[in-house]
Design a protein around this motif. Structure first.
Motif, short mmCIF file in Angstrom:
data_model
loop_
_atom_site.label_atom_id
_atom_site.label_comp_id
_atom_site.label_asym_id
_atom_site.label_seq_id
_atom_site.Cartn_x
_atom_site.Cartn_y
_atom_site.Cartn_z
N ASP A 137 0.71 -1.17 -0.13
CA ASP A 137 -0.01 0.20 -0.03
C ASP A 137 0.93 1.19 0.13
O ASP A 137 0.19 2.26 0.47
N THR B 96 3.62 3.62 -2.26
CA THR B 96 3.86 4.52 -3.32
C THR B 96 5.24 5.24 -3.30
O THR B 96 5.89 5.58 -4.46
N ALA C 60 1.71 6.63 1.28
CA ALA C 60 0.47 5.69 1.06
C ALA C 60 -0.06 5.91 -0.11
O ALA C 60 -0.29 6.91 -0.90
N ALA C 61 -0.44 4.68 -0.91
CA ALA C 61 -1.31 4.72 -1.98
C ALA C 61 -2.40 5.30 -2.00
O ALA C 61 -3.14 5.40 -0.71
N GLY D 236 -6.13 6.12 -1.62
CA GLY D 236 -7.14 5.40 -0.80
C GLY D 236 -7.03 4.47 0.45
O GLY D 236 -7.71 3.88 1.02
N VAL D 237 -5.58 4.51 0.68
CA VAL D 237 -5.35 3.96 1.89
C VAL D 237 -5.08 4.76 3.06
O VAL D 237 -4.84 5.74 3.13
N ALA D 238 -6.05 4.12 4.20
CA ALA D 238 -6.04 4.93 5.39
C ALA D 238 -4.66 4.92 6.02
O ALA D 238 -4.29 3.44 6.50
N TRP D 239 -4.07 5.81 6.67
CA TRP D 239 -2.86 5.78 7.71
C TRP D 239 -3.20 4.91 8.75
O TRP D 239 -2.32 4.14 9.26
N ASP E 173 -4.68 2.10 9.18
CA ASP E 173 -4.52 0.77 8.57
C ASP E 173 -2.92 0.55 8.46
O ASP E 173 -2.36 -0.60 8.79
N LEU E 174 -2.18 1.26 7.87
CA LEU E 174 -0.84 1.25 7.22
C LEU E 174 0.30 1.47 8.41
O LEU E 174 1.35 1.04 8.51
#
Length: 193
Positions: free
Chosen positions: A53, A55, A68-69, A71-74, A76-77
């Motif tokens: 996720d 980039t 983050a890519a 649409g990715v929520a921080w 979660d990442l």
């Protein structure tokens, strides 16, 4: 590992988070990884990209910026990135694979349009970027590197949190361009490459 703390900070780019392990990351220069292939030079950058996720990964003097890519929520990442960073730094693992370049060669090479007759102007531009611009953008989790000067136009490469940041155009035009034009009258425009 319990005594290791990694602080995080938001950046002007909402997709990028700055991670500060309270120790040196790069002893000199910076390194920007925009693709998983570029990240193969560094076990740490590769592990972060392998999350799927991500980039972009950027190594500064005392921080790592991760983008983050879309649409990715921080929320979660972030725990996964923190786990990778904690494992890496607490085990004192090398930042780069043996034989891999520890600096970004392309970003340090000026574009071939630099005219030797402009050497004094270019020296002024580089000095302003190194002393006034780069420290400010490092605070935001990125870097800006001189790439060339041609007929009044200054070409800069934006890295880390600065690459793709919604406010990067404003930073270039209102901030950096005004600064350079004030001190170096020969500068007419600043462009990102």
């Amino acid at each position: 590992m319990a005594d290791m703390l990694i602080e995080t900070e938001t950046t002007p780019n909402p997709a990028t988070l700055k991670f500060m392990p309270r120790r040196a990351v790069m002893t000199s220069g910076t390194r920007d990884f925009a693709t998983p292939e570029e990240a193969e030079a560094s076990p740490l950058a590769e592990a972060i990209f392998n999350l799927g996720d991500v980039t972009g990964v950027f190594f500064g003097s005392d921080f790592v910026s991760v983008t983050a890519a879309p649409g990715v929520a921080w929320s979660d990442l972030k725990p996964d990135v923190l786990a990778i960073l904690l494992d890496h730094f607490s085990a004192n693992m090398p930042l780069f694979r043996q034989g891999a370049a520890s600096f970004s060669v392309a970003a340090d090479e000026p574009i071939p349009t630099d005219d030797p007759a402009d050497a004094e102007i270019i020296a002024q531009i580089r000095e302003l970027i190194d002393t006034r611009v780069r420290p400010a953008v490092a605070n935001d989790g990125g870097d800006i590197v001189y790439r060339g000067f041609d007929k009044g136009k200054v070409f800069l490469a934006m890295q880390g949190a600065c690459a793709g940041c919604p406010s990067s155009t404003a930073t270039l035009k209102q901030g950096i361009e005004q600064l350079l034009r004030h001190y170096v009258p020969e500068v007419t425009e600043v462009r990102a490459v």
